[in-house]
Design an enzyme around this catalytic site. Structure first.
Site, short mmCIF file in Angstrom:
data_model
loop_
_atom_site.label_atom_id
_atom_site.label_comp_id
_atom_site.label_asym_id
_atom_site.label_seq_id
_atom_site.Cartn_x
_atom_site.Cartn_y
_atom_site.Cartn_z
N HIS A 61 -9.70 2.56 0.61
CA HIS A 61 -8.27 2.29 0.50
C HIS A 61 -7.98 1.71 -0.88
O HIS A 61 -8.35 0.57 -1.17
CB HIS A 61 -7.86 1.32 1.61
CG HIS A 61 -6.39 1.13 1.74
ND1 HIS A 61 -5.47 1.77 0.93
CD2 HIS A 61 -5.64 0.34 2.58
CE1 HIS A 61 -4.25 1.41 1.28
NE2 HIS A 61 -4.33 0.55 2.26
N HIS A 74 -1.90 8.00 6.40
CA HIS A 74 -2.22 6.70 5.78
C HIS A 74 -3.59 6.24 6.29
O HIS A 74 -4.44 5.85 5.50
CB HIS A 74 -1.14 5.68 6.11
CG HIS A 74 -1.37 4.35 5.48
ND1 HIS A 74 -1.38 4.17 4.12
CD2 HIS A 74 -1.60 3.12 6.03
CE1 HIS A 74 -1.60 2.89 3.84
NE2 HIS A 74 -1.74 2.24 4.98
N PHE A 131 1.80 -3.64 3.81
CA PHE A 131 2.10 -4.96 4.37
C PHE A 131 3.58 -5.29 4.11
O PHE A 131 4.10 -5.04 3.02
CB PHE A 131 1.23 -6.03 3.72
CG PHE A 131 -0.16 -6.13 4.28
CD1 PHE A 131 -0.65 -5.22 5.20
CD2 PHE A 131 -1.01 -7.16 3.86
CE1 PHE A 131 -1.93 -5.33 5.71
CE2 PHE A 131 -2.30 -7.28 4.37
CZ PHE A 131 -2.76 -6.37 5.28
N GLU A 181 0.22 5.14 13.78
CA GLU A 181 0.58 6.30 12.96
C GLU A 181 0.52 7.58 13.78
O GLU A 181 1.42 8.43 13.69
CB GLU A 181 -0.31 6.41 11.74
CG GLU A 181 0.09 7.57 10.83
CD GLU A 181 -0.66 7.63 9.51
OE1 GLU A 181 -0.25 8.40 8.63
OE2 GLU A 181 -1.66 6.89 9.36
N LYS A 217 -8.97 8.61 3.09
CA LYS A 217 -9.52 7.26 2.88
C LYS A 217 -10.91 7.13 3.48
O LYS A 217 -11.64 6.19 3.14
CB LYS A 217 -8.59 6.21 3.47
CG LYS A 217 -7.31 5.98 2.70
CD LYS A 217 -6.51 4.83 3.29
CE LYS A 217 -5.20 4.61 2.56
NZ LYS A 217 -4.19 5.65 2.85
N CYS A 242 0.81 -1.23 0.00
CA CYS A 242 0.00 0.00 0.00
C CYS A 242 0.84 1.28 0.00
O CYS A 242 0.29 2.37 -0.06
CB CYS A 242 -0.97 -0.01 1.18
SG CYS A 242 -2.08 -1.44 1.13
#
Length: 414
Positions: A339, A303, A400, A314, A334, A163
């Protein structure tokens, strides 16, 4: 090193099929989440996603060409076409040996792969594969097709960092231009993951929201009731070029990119470091690369996927970098787009660039009950956009495997 500027943008998103519609929807706090129409979800835990709306690729691509491309490549070609048009590019009068493509996709032609393997299994093992199966599936094909379409013979490759993918692509393009290896690079990312295998796989890892009764509010970053991300699809394209090249061709300069930082959590297969170690290092690296201090950032596009662990880690990293500043506006777009996986970084970079251009910070929607430890220390720009002078904007993306990419954009000044 050379200055690098942004001269064109293209967007294909769940809340707008071009840059202007996308930005208008962001500012108005529009959600792109709705029940999935691409397949029967009756047996799936998650039955909704952020799909493209009122979109037909044949409005943009000839049928004979479209059949050779997976959706992720179709999305790439269409968004790039808009960016090139907006940048007023005439390739025939430019040195195409010095123009490249660095594109990103996390999953490539996963829809094609699923379809072909399913047809193989249903055919009792008879190997009747589409001759375009491999070129439709491979993750690097979009960058190749873009270069073929426009005859661009410069640097050409694809980044994959889950991502963080398209943010990584943007940073790579930025670097190659400022190193003098290219005059212009088309960059960004595309993803077409809304299919049985993607939704089923993310459901199995318990990453997706299952708020099927009210999908429009399912993506709720930083909210104590968040239960996972909402999958999205689409593409974002950005034209980067050296400042001198843009000036020479009298290009419409939108903004400047001044920094990029990459790091790794080195912690877990899918989970983020609980103290946000990678995010912290990525943001610091971007600030150092841009040669600015944290207090010069006016807007941070986080993010913030709406996962329990990810959002918290985060914000811990953000506090470590920025402290408890009232100046910094944060938002999680998002909450509106969902996403877009490998395409998220490109679409969110466009949000940052438009924020700089418009002096408007888009909101975080849906989030009501903010995590108590962060409720009073961050300006999360909840529910409504914020008009303010935006000179510097930062974009965070994490993937990931612990991949981290952070980019910094600046208001253009001659």
């Amino acid at each position: 090193m050379k200055r690098v500027v942004i001269t064109g943008l293209g967007a294909l998103t769940p809340i707008g099929n071009n840059v202007n519609d996308f930005w208008k929807s962001l500012v108005n706090g529009k959600s792109g989440a709705a029940p999935i129409t691409k397949f029967d979800t009756s047996k799936f835990k998650t039955k909704f996603a952020c799909e493209l709306k009122d979109f037909d690729p044949l409005d943009h691509i000839e049928k004979a060409e479209a059949r050779k491309y997976d959706l992720f490549t179709q999305y790439a070609v269409i968004s790039v076409e808009e960016a090139i048009k907006n940048a007023n590019i005439n390739f025939e009068i430019l040195n195409k040996n010095r123009i490249g493509v660095i594109w990103g996709s996390g999953n490539g032609g996963i829809g094609t792969f699923q379809q072909q393997v399913t047809e193989f299994a249903q055919g009792n093992g008879t190997p009747r594969f589409n001759p375009f199966f491999i070129p439709k599936m491979i993750v690097d094909i979009a960058s190749g097709i873009i270069s073929i379409k426009y005859g661009l013979r410069g640097i050409n490759f694809t980044t994959v960092s889950a991502c963080a993918t398209s943010n990584t692509a943007i940073i790579d393009a930025f670097n190659y231009i400022r190193w003098g290896k290219a005059d212009m690079i088309i960059t960004g990312g595309s993803e077409a993951p809304i299919n049985e295998s993607s939704v089923g796989g993310f459901n199995a890892s318990k990453a997706l929201s299952t708020l099927n009764e009210n999908p429009q509010i399912a993506s709720r970053p930083f909210d104590i009731n968040r239960d996972g991300f909402v999958m999205g699809e689409g593409a974002g394209a950005i034209i980067l070029e050296s400042h001198e090249h843009a000036i020479k061709r009298n290009a419409p300069i939108i903004a400047e990119i001044i920094g990029g930082g990459m790091a790794a959590d080195a912690y877990h297969l899918t989970g983020t470091h609980p103290e946000g170690e990678g995010a912290y290092l990525g943001m610091l690296a971007a600030l150092e690369d841009a040669n600015i201090s944290a207090n010069e950032i006016d807007y941070l596009n986080t993010h913030a996927t709406s996962t329990p662990q990810g959002d918290t880690s985060e914000l811990i990293a953000v506090e470590r970098v920025f402290g408890r500043q009232s100046k910094l506006n944060i938002s999680a777009t998002k909450s509106m787009t969902g996403h877009l996986l490998g395409a998220a970084g490109a679409v969110e970079a466009i949000a940052c660039i438009k924020a700089i251009q418009s002096n408007i910070v888009p909101p975080t929607i849906n989030s009501v009950d903010i995590e108590p430890e962060f409720k009073n220390i961050f300006n999360l720009t909840l529910h409504q956009p914020k008009q303010k002078q935006v000179n510097h904007a930062m974009s965070n993306t994490f993937g990931f495997g612990g991949h981290i990419a952070t980019s910094i954009f600046k208001k253009y000044m001659e």
